[in-house]
Design a protein around this motif. Structure first.
Motif, short mmCIF file in Angstrom:
data_model
loop_
_atom_site.label_atom_id
_atom_site.label_comp_id
_atom_site.label_asym_id
_atom_site.label_seq_id
_atom_site.Cartn_x
_atom_site.Cartn_y
_atom_site.Cartn_z
N ASN A 124 2.36 -7.56 12.43
CA ASN A 124 1.93 -6.20 12.78
C ASN A 124 3.01 -5.17 12.47
N ARG A 125 3.53 -5.25 11.25
CA ARG A 125 4.61 -4.35 10.84
C ARG A 125 4.29 -3.69 9.51
N VAL A 126 4.79 -2.47 9.36
CA VAL A 126 4.71 -1.76 8.08
C VAL A 126 6.13 -1.33 7.74
N SER A 127 6.54 -1.57 6.51
CA SER A 127 7.92 -1.23 6.15
C SER A 127 7.97 -0.69 4.72
N ASN A 128 8.92 0.19 4.49
CA ASN A 128 9.24 0.67 3.14
C ASN A 128 10.71 1.05 3.12
N TRP A 139 0.87 -1.19 0.00
CA TRP A 139 0.00 0.00 0.00
C TRP A 139 0.89 1.23 0.00
N LEU A 140 0.71 2.07 -0.99
CA LEU A 140 1.50 3.30 -1.14
C LEU A 140 3.01 3.02 -1.07
N GLY A 141 3.42 1.90 -1.67
CA GLY A 141 4.83 1.55 -1.70
C GLY A 141 5.34 0.89 -0.44
N ALA A 142 4.48 0.70 0.56
CA ALA A 142 4.88 0.06 1.81
C ALA A 142 4.36 -1.38 1.84
N THR A 143 5.08 -2.24 2.55
CA THR A 143 4.66 -3.62 2.75
C THR A 143 3.96 -3.74 4.10
N ILE A 144 2.73 -4.27 4.09
CA ILE A 144 1.96 -4.46 5.32
C ILE A 144 2.05 -5.93 5.70
N ASP A 154 6.87 8.22 10.31
CA ASP A 154 8.27 7.82 10.29
C ASP A 154 8.65 7.16 8.97
N LEU A 155 7.64 6.70 8.22
CA LEU A 155 7.87 6.07 6.92
C LEU A 155 7.52 7.01 5.77
N GLY A 156 7.29 8.29 6.09
CA GLY A 156 6.91 9.25 5.07
C GLY A 156 5.46 9.13 4.64
N LEU A 157 4.65 8.50 5.48
CA LEU A 157 3.24 8.29 5.16
C LEU A 157 2.32 9.04 6.13
N GLY A 158 2.82 10.15 6.64
CA GLY A 158 2.07 10.90 7.64
C GLY A 158 0.75 11.45 7.15
N GLU A 159 0.64 11.67 5.83
CA GLU A 159 -0.59 12.22 5.27
C GLU A 159 -1.45 11.13 4.61
N GLY A 176 12.23 2.55 6.34
CA GLY A 176 12.37 1.79 7.57
C GLY A 176 11.19 0.90 7.87
N THR A 177 11.08 0.51 9.14
CA THR A 177 10.02 -0.40 9.59
C THR A 177 9.44 0.12 10.90
#
Length: 227
Positions: free
Chosen positions: A142-146, A132-137, A206-211, A149-150
């Motif tokens: 219970n982790r999100v990473s791109n 999702w949006l370039g991140a792996t869920i 922290d992953l650049g997905l604040g918005e 970072g993670t």
């Protein structure tokens, strides 16, 4: 059999809770030396932890922080204090629920059952990875990473994110999220959801997905789509 760790120094209440919870076939463990809480936690490896806020040695918030450094196990706080800040602090530390003393045992048991059913059935059903949006869920961990970072999410934070991603670009109402998280919104403060969403946003930032999660005033929340 689910194992519960009860961190409660009121011995009368502790024994009453052990009796009641044992009737529901829970294996309940307690603390005798409140300087060795983490040793007991590690040895028991519980499925759920119930923590009183006011404890000898260190308060419940301290032990919640310590547990969260090692585990995302569900945590329920108990408190005899009538301060909204206690609930806010609990949720900010990653607790899954908050129960005000004195409480009705049927309410506590209902909350325990809902959390265990939600957390462990959820984990068994979700073994896949999603992007999702370039991140792996990673639902299982219970982790999100791109590339930035993670971040580790609590069970509630991941459930909120999953619900929003499932309907990305569509509004998910606050009531719908609350019902899925806690199953019976009568026991949930609306502020509890706000705290969880804000904490989720802070971690995603922290992953650049604040918005990536937008608030629709008076309606609910929306997860941004790839477009």
């Amino acid at each position: 059999m689910f194992k519960l760790l009860l961190i409660e120094d009121d011995r009368t209440l502790f024994h009453e809770m052990v009796d009641r919870l044992s009737q529901w076939s829970y294996e309940v463990h307690g603390i005798h030396d409140f300087s060795r809480v983490m040793d007991v936690f590690t040895n028991v490896d519980p499925h759920l932890v119930i923590i009183d806020i006011q404890l000898p040695k260190f308060d419940g918030f301290h032990w919640c922080r310590m547990i969260r450094e090692h585990s995302n196990v569900p945590i329920i706080f108990l408190s005899s204090r009538d301060h909204p800040t206690d609930m806010v602090m609990s949720m900010n530390l990653g607790a899954d629920d908050f129960v005000q003393k004195p409480f009705h045992f049927d309410v506590l048991i209902a909350k325990i059952q809902a959390i265990l059913r939600r957390v462990y059935n959820y984990n068994n059903d979700q073994n896949e990875l999603k992007t999702w949006l370039g991140a792996t869920i990673d639902y299982e961990r219970n982790r999100v990473s791109n590339d930035d970072g993670t971040v580790d999410l609590t069970k509630n934070e991941m459930l909120i994110l999953k619900q929003l991603i499932e309907k990305k670009s569509k509004i998910v109402s606050r009531e719908e999220i609350i019902h899925r998280l806690w199953e019976d919104e009568r026991f949930v403060s609306d502020n509890t959801l706000t705290v969880n969403v804000n904490r989720l946003r802070k971690k995603l930032a922290d992953l650049g997905l604040g918005e990536s999660i937008e608030t629709k005033v008076g309606q609910g929340y929306v997860a941004r789509d790839e477009s």
